[in-house]
Write an enzyme that holds these catalytic residues in place. Structure first.
Site, mmCIF file in Angstrom:
data_model
loop_
_atom_site.group_PDB
_atom_site.id
_atom_site.type_symbol
_atom_site.label_atom_id
_atom_site.label_comp_id
_atom_site.label_asym_id
_atom_site.label_seq_id
_atom_site.Cartn_x
_atom_site.Cartn_y
_atom_site.Cartn_z
ATOM 1 N N VAL A 1 0.843 -1.206 0.000
ATOM 2 C CA VAL A 1 0.000 0.000 0.000
ATOM 3 C C VAL A 1 0.873 1.250 0.000
ATOM 4 O O VAL A 1 0.589 2.219 -0.717
ATOM 5 C CB VAL A 1 -0.936 -0.005 1.227
ATOM 6 C CG1 VAL A 1 -1.691 1.320 1.336
ATOM 7 C CG2 VAL A 1 -1.918 -1.160 1.139
ATOM 8 N N THR A 2 1.955 1.224 0.776
ATOM 9 C CA THR A 2 2.872 2.366 0.826
ATOM 10 C C THR A 2 3.468 2.643 -0.552
ATOM 11 O O THR A 2 3.507 3.792 -1.009
ATOM 12 C CB THR A 2 4.001 2.106 1.839
ATOM 13 O OG1 THR A 2 3.442 1.852 3.124
ATOM 14 C CG2 THR A 2 4.928 3.311 1.933
ATOM 15 N N ASP B 1 -1.066 6.819 3.237
ATOM 16 C CA ASP B 1 -0.203 7.068 4.392
ATOM 17 C C ASP B 1 -0.905 6.695 5.696
ATOM 18 O O ASP B 1 -0.256 6.330 6.676
ATOM 19 C CB ASP B 1 0.214 8.535 4.413
ATOM 20 C CG ASP B 1 1.283 8.823 5.454
ATOM 21 O OD1 ASP B 1 2.237 8.028 5.529
ATOM 22 O OD2 ASP B 1 1.167 9.809 6.187
ATOM 23 N N ARG C 1 -1.064 -1.806 12.280
ATOM 24 C CA ARG C 1 -1.545 -1.927 13.659
ATOM 25 C C ARG C 1 -2.516 -3.094 13.809
ATOM 26 O O ARG C 1 -2.471 -3.825 14.805
ATOM 27 C CB ARG C 1 -2.202 -0.617 14.101
ATOM 28 C CG ARG C 1 -1.206 0.499 14.397
ATOM 29 C CD ARG C 1 -1.897 1.690 15.028
ATOM 30 N NE ARG C 1 -2.815 2.345 14.105
ATOM 31 C CZ ARG C 1 -2.460 3.281 13.244
ATOM 32 N NH1 ARG C 1 -1.196 3.667 13.162
ATOM 33 N NH2 ARG C 1 -3.359 3.842 12.438
ATOM 34 N N ASP D 1 7.988 4.102 5.188
ATOM 35 C CA ASP D 1 6.910 5.087 5.118
ATOM 36 C C ASP D 1 7.460 6.505 5.153
ATOM 37 O O ASP D 1 7.066 7.361 4.347
ATOM 38 C CB ASP D 1 5.953 4.858 6.296
ATOM 39 C CG ASP D 1 4.699 5.689 6.173
ATOM 40 O OD1 ASP D 1 4.000 5.570 5.160
ATOM 41 O OD2 ASP D 1 4.397 6.467 7.101
ATOM 42 N N ASP E 1 7.422 9.185 2.044
ATOM 43 C CA ASP E 1 6.732 10.467 2.258
ATOM 44 C C ASP E 1 7.546 11.616 1.683
ATOM 45 O O ASP E 1 7.016 12.534 1.057
ATOM 46 C CB ASP E 1 6.515 10.718 3.754
ATOM 47 C CG ASP E 1 5.340 9.935 4.315
ATOM 48 O OD1 ASP E 1 4.574 9.364 3.516
ATOM 49 O OD2 ASP E 1 5.201 9.895 5.553
#
EC number: 2.7.8.-
Length: 237
Positions: free
Chosen positions: A31-32, A66, A74, A87, A91
């Protein structure tokens, strides 16, 4: 403020989507990576051509990754140093693409060298603002200040202004000036934030060094006292 309230709100909203991706076997790292690629595509394909509205729409669809990847980590109980590093690194790449896209537009058909320079300053200052906190923490300082403009504020102000400015192509008059105003605000805010963090690191560094010197003096005094007691005991014998 945005980190405290908006992030919490969108985290709750996006939790079902994060759960759906987990059930489909998608990893947080995936996903990142996809989110960063989407942001870069929206910024570097649309913005340099002046398609500010559609570029912002594409970026907005991907920028929430993000929050999704962290939510997934988590839920899976997989929070790790590697995930945090990936991450944070991506960014910076995404931020660079957004302000780089603005710079390319103003260097080209946007035809404004001043705003091109302001966009580059926003790009560079954003990277340095993040670096100051990371570097300060790496040398053992708390860097107990966030500053006026953090990443969330930089993105929201810039993307909202860009999206609205893009409506000028749909016939909305005068709205194209929102993006230049936003870039100047982000530039000034980033400079203030940078100064705040540098001053904080300088103060915390001086306090840490003073505390270390005081500890060293106390240790030397304690050892000296012990030495005198030892010599006194030997003389008594």
């Amino acid at each position: 403020m945005l980190n405290k309230y908006a992030r919490a709100f969108f985290t709750r909203v996006l939790t079902p989507f994060a759960s759906f991706l987990i059930r489909r076997g998608v990893s947080p790292d995936t996903v990142t990576l996809i989110g960063t690629a989407g942001v870069m595509a929206g910024a570097l394909v649309f913005y340099p051509r002046g398609e500010l509205f559609w570029g912002t729409i594409v970026i907005t669809l991907f920028v929430f990754s993000d929050l999704v990847d962290g939510n997934m980590a988590r839920q899976l109980g997989r929070s790790s140093r590697w995930g945090a590093f990936l991450d944070s690194t991506l960014d910076r790449v995404a931020d660079g693409a957004i302000f780089g896209g603005f710079a390319l537009w103003y260097a080209g058909n946007g035809d404004d060298n001043v705003l091109c320079a302001v966009s580059i300053f926003c790009l560079a200052s954003g990277q340095v603002v993040s670096y100051t906190k990371a570097r300060g923490e790496s040398i053992g300082l708390p860097v107990a200040v966030n500053g006026l403009v953090e990443r969330a504020e930089r993105l929201v102000v810039s993307l909202v202004a860009a999206g609205l400015a893009g409506l000028h192509k749909f016939g909305v008059p005068g709205i194209q000036y929102l993006l230049p105003v936003a870039l100047w605000l982000v530039a000034v805010g980033s400079l203030v934030t940078l100064i705040q963090r540098v001053v904080t690191v300088r103060r915390e560094s001086a306090e840490a060094e003073a505390a270390a010197e005081e500890t060293a003096r106390q240790e030397a005094s304690r050892q000296g006292a012990q030495g005198q007691e030892t010599r006194g005991s030997e003389a008594a014998k």
